[in-house]
Design a protein around this motif. Structure first.
Motif, PDB file in Angstrom:
ATOM      1  N   ALA A   1       0.822  -1.213   0.000  1.00 59.54           N
ATOM      2  CA  ALA A   1       0.000   0.000   0.000  1.00 59.54           C
ATOM      3  C   ALA A   1       0.856   1.264   0.000  1.00 59.54           C
ATOM      4  O   ALA A   1       0.358   2.343  -0.303  1.00 59.54           O
ATOM      5  N   SER A   2       2.144   1.146   0.296  1.00 58.42           N
ATOM      6  CA  SER A   2       3.006   2.336   0.338  1.00 58.42           C
ATOM      7  C   SER A   2       3.344   2.784  -1.083  1.00 58.42           C
ATOM      8  O   SER A   2       3.398   1.973  -2.008  1.00 58.42           O
ATOM      9  N   PRO A   3       3.580   4.078  -1.284  1.00 58.88           N
ATOM     10  CA  PRO A   3       3.905   4.599  -2.614  1.00 58.88           C
ATOM     11  C   PRO A   3       5.176   3.978  -3.209  1.00 58.88           C
ATOM     12  O   PRO A   3       5.335   3.944  -4.422  1.00 58.88           O
ATOM     13  N   ARG A   4       6.035   3.464  -2.363  1.00 55.67           N
ATOM     14  CA  ARG A   4       7.284   2.839  -2.831  1.00 55.67           C
ATOM     15  C   ARG A   4       7.007   1.664  -3.774  1.00 55.67           C
ATOM     16  O   ARG A   4       7.814   1.354  -4.628  1.00 55.67           O
ATOM     17  N   PHE A   5       5.858   1.001  -3.624  1.00 54.91           N
ATOM     18  CA  PHE A   5       5.547  -0.181  -4.416  1.00 54.91           C
ATOM     19  C   PHE A   5       4.454   0.056  -5.446  1.00 54.91           C
ATOM     20  O   PHE A   5       3.915  -0.864  -6.008  1.00 54.91           O
ATOM     21  N   GLY A   6       4.126   1.258  -5.742  1.00 52.66           N
ATOM     22  CA  GLY A   6       3.089   1.561  -6.720  1.00 52.66           C
ATOM     23  C   GLY A   6       3.636   2.468  -7.785  1.00 52.66           C
ATOM     24  O   GLY A   6       4.820   2.745  -7.802  1.00 52.66           O
ATOM     25  N   PRO A   7       2.834   2.941  -8.696  1.00 57.64           N
ATOM     26  CA  PRO A   7       1.425   2.617  -8.829  1.00 57.64           C
ATOM     27  C   PRO A   7       1.262   1.247  -9.490  1.00 57.64           C
ATOM     28  O   PRO A   7       2.053   0.855 -10.331  1.00 57.64           O
ATOM     29  N   ALA A   8       0.259   0.564  -9.111  1.00 57.50           N
ATOM     30  CA  ALA A   8      -0.052  -0.752  -9.663  1.00 57.50           C
ATOM     31  C   ALA A   8      -1.459  -1.106  -9.237  1.00 57.50           C
ATOM     32  O   ALA A   8      -2.159  -0.282  -8.662  1.00 57.50           O
ATOM     33  N   ASP A   9      -1.858  -2.328  -9.510  1.00 54.70           N
ATOM     34  CA  ASP A   9      -3.160  -2.779  -9.015  1.00 54.70           C
ATOM     35  C   ASP A   9      -3.160  -2.691  -7.499  1.00 54.70           C
ATOM     36  O   ASP A   9      -2.106  -2.732  -6.865  1.00 54.70           O
ATOM     37  N   PRO A  10      -4.343  -2.626  -6.890  1.00 53.40           N
ATOM     38  CA  PRO A  10      -4.413  -2.606  -5.424  1.00 53.40           C
ATOM     39  C   PRO A  10      -3.715  -3.839  -4.830  1.00 53.40           C
ATOM     40  O   PRO A  10      -3.680  -4.901  -5.459  1.00 53.40           O
ATOM     41  N   PRO A  11      -3.147  -3.694  -3.634  1.00 52.75           N
ATOM     42  CA  PRO A  11      -2.395  -4.798  -3.019  1.00 52.75           C
ATOM     43  C   PRO A  11      -3.153  -6.124  -2.976  1.00 52.75           C
ATOM     44  O   PRO A  11      -2.593  -7.177  -3.285  1.00 52.75           O
ATOM     45  N   ALA A  12      -4.430  -6.102  -2.605  1.00 48.06           N
ATOM     46  CA  ALA A  12      -5.193  -7.354  -2.515  1.00 48.06           C
ATOM     47  C   ALA A  12      -5.312  -8.026  -3.874  1.00 48.06           C
ATOM     48  O   ALA A  12      -5.240  -9.255  -3.975  1.00 48.06           O
ATOM     49  N   VAL A  13      -5.468  -7.240  -4.932  1.00 47.02           N
ATOM     50  CA  VAL A  13      -5.560  -7.792  -6.292  1.00 47.02           C
ATOM     51  C   VAL A  13      -4.239  -8.440  -6.686  1.00 47.02           C
ATOM     52  O   VAL A  13      -4.214  -9.535  -7.261  1.00 47.02           O
ATOM     53  N   ARG A  14      -3.144  -7.780  -6.370  1.00 43.58           N
ATOM     54  CA  ARG A  14      -1.816  -8.329  -6.693  1.00 43.58           C
ATOM     55  C   ARG A  14      -1.567  -9.642  -5.947  1.00 43.58           C
ATOM     56  O   ARG A  14      -1.060 -10.606  -6.520  1.00 43.58           O
ATOM     57  N   LEU A  15      -1.929  -9.676  -4.664  1.00 42.36           N
ATOM     58  CA  LEU A  15      -1.722 -10.895  -3.879  1.00 42.36           C
ATOM     59  C   LEU A  15      -2.662 -12.020  -4.329  1.00 42.36           C
ATOM     60  O   LEU A  15      -2.250 -13.186  -4.388  1.00 42.36           O
ATOM     61  N   ASP A  16      -3.902 -11.685  -4.676  1.00 39.98           N
ATOM     62  CA  ASP A  16      -4.830 -12.703  -5.184  1.00 39.98           C
ATOM     63  C   ASP A  16      -4.302 -13.314  -6.487  1.00 39.98           C
ATOM     64  O   ASP A  16      -4.375 -14.521  -6.693  1.00 39.98           O
ATOM     65  N   ARG A  17      -3.773 -12.466  -7.357  1.00 36.68           N
ATOM     66  CA  ARG A  17      -3.195 -12.957  -8.612  1.00 36.68           C
ATOM     67  C   ARG A  17      -1.998 -13.859  -8.327  1.00 36.68           C
ATOM     68  O   ARG A  17      -1.823 -14.905  -8.951  1.00 36.68           O
ATOM     69  N   ALA A  18      -1.173 -13.476  -7.353  1.00 40.69           N
ATOM     70  CA  ALA A  18      -0.019 -14.316  -6.982  1.00 40.69           C
ATOM     71  C   ALA A  18      -0.483 -15.647  -6.399  1.00 40.69           C
ATOM     72  O   ALA A  18       0.152 -16.685  -6.640  1.00 40.69           O
ATOM     73  N   ASP A  19      -1.586 -15.641  -5.650  1.00 37.76           N
ATOM     74  CA  ASP A  19      -2.128 -16.903  -5.123  1.00 37.76           C
ATOM     75  C   ASP A  19      -2.543 -17.837  -6.255  1.00 37.76           C
ATOM     76  O   ASP A  19      -2.350 -19.042  -6.177  1.00 37.76           O
TER      77      ASP A  19
END
Length: 165
Positions: free
Chosen positions: A39-57
């Motif tokens: 959720a920190s700006p250091r790791f964005g911009p991208a899809d929301p964190p939950a979407v990224r983790l769901d895709r990784a799952d």
């Protein structure tokens, strides 16, 4: 440069963030930790964190598949290119990602680097075909061989260009 979430083990609640420049794991943790971190700006911009983790799952990575192919860094890739603490590119097996992060996070750089392998293994004998790394995870393609420059004749006085031979 992209930062992808990689889930090394299908059945384990553990993820890492892989930065494609300089091909290194820069963060790791369980789902709760990663939701906060992503959720920190250091790791964005991208899809929301939950979407990224769901895709990784689902796929082993937050990378999106390109034109129907499996995504880069996904379950079909058993190793990735990683820059060691000395700045050299090495291979890190998917099965070793969690241990690598654990050692690196604990400041045990020599133990972490011990899990890395050289990209090009020394040839065993001449008849052995060169090794390929089809399942290597990488943020970019390996360099292509350089083309041999074409010979040219002396420069034409009229056009100022050489002629190919």
């Amino acid at each position: 440069m992209p930062k992808y979430v990689i889930k090394p083990d299908y059945d384990r609640d553990f993820y890492v963030v892989y930065y494609t420049n300089p091909d290194a794991i820069i963060a790791g943790g369980d789902r709760r930790t990663m939701l906060e971190l992503l959720a920190s700006p250091r790791f964005g911009p991208a899809d929301p964190p939950a979407v990224r983790l769901d895709r990784a799952d689902r796929t082993g990575t937050s990378a999106l598949p390109e034109s129907g192919e499996s995504p880069a860094y996904g379950w079909g890739h058993d190793q990735l290119i990683h820059v060691n603490t000395a700045g050299e590119q090495r291979l890190l097996g998917r099965a070793d990602i969690a241990d690598y992060w654990r050692h690196l996070n604990a400041g045990e750089t020599s133990s972490a680097d011990a899990l890395l392998r050289p990209i090009h293994e020394p040839e065993q004998h001449q008849s052995a075909p060169p090794s390929t790394h089809e399942n290597t995870i990488r943020g970019h393609e390996p360099p292509t061989p350089r083309r041999r420059p074409q010979k040219t004749r002396p420069t034409s006085r009229r056009t100022g260009r050489g002629r190919r031979t």
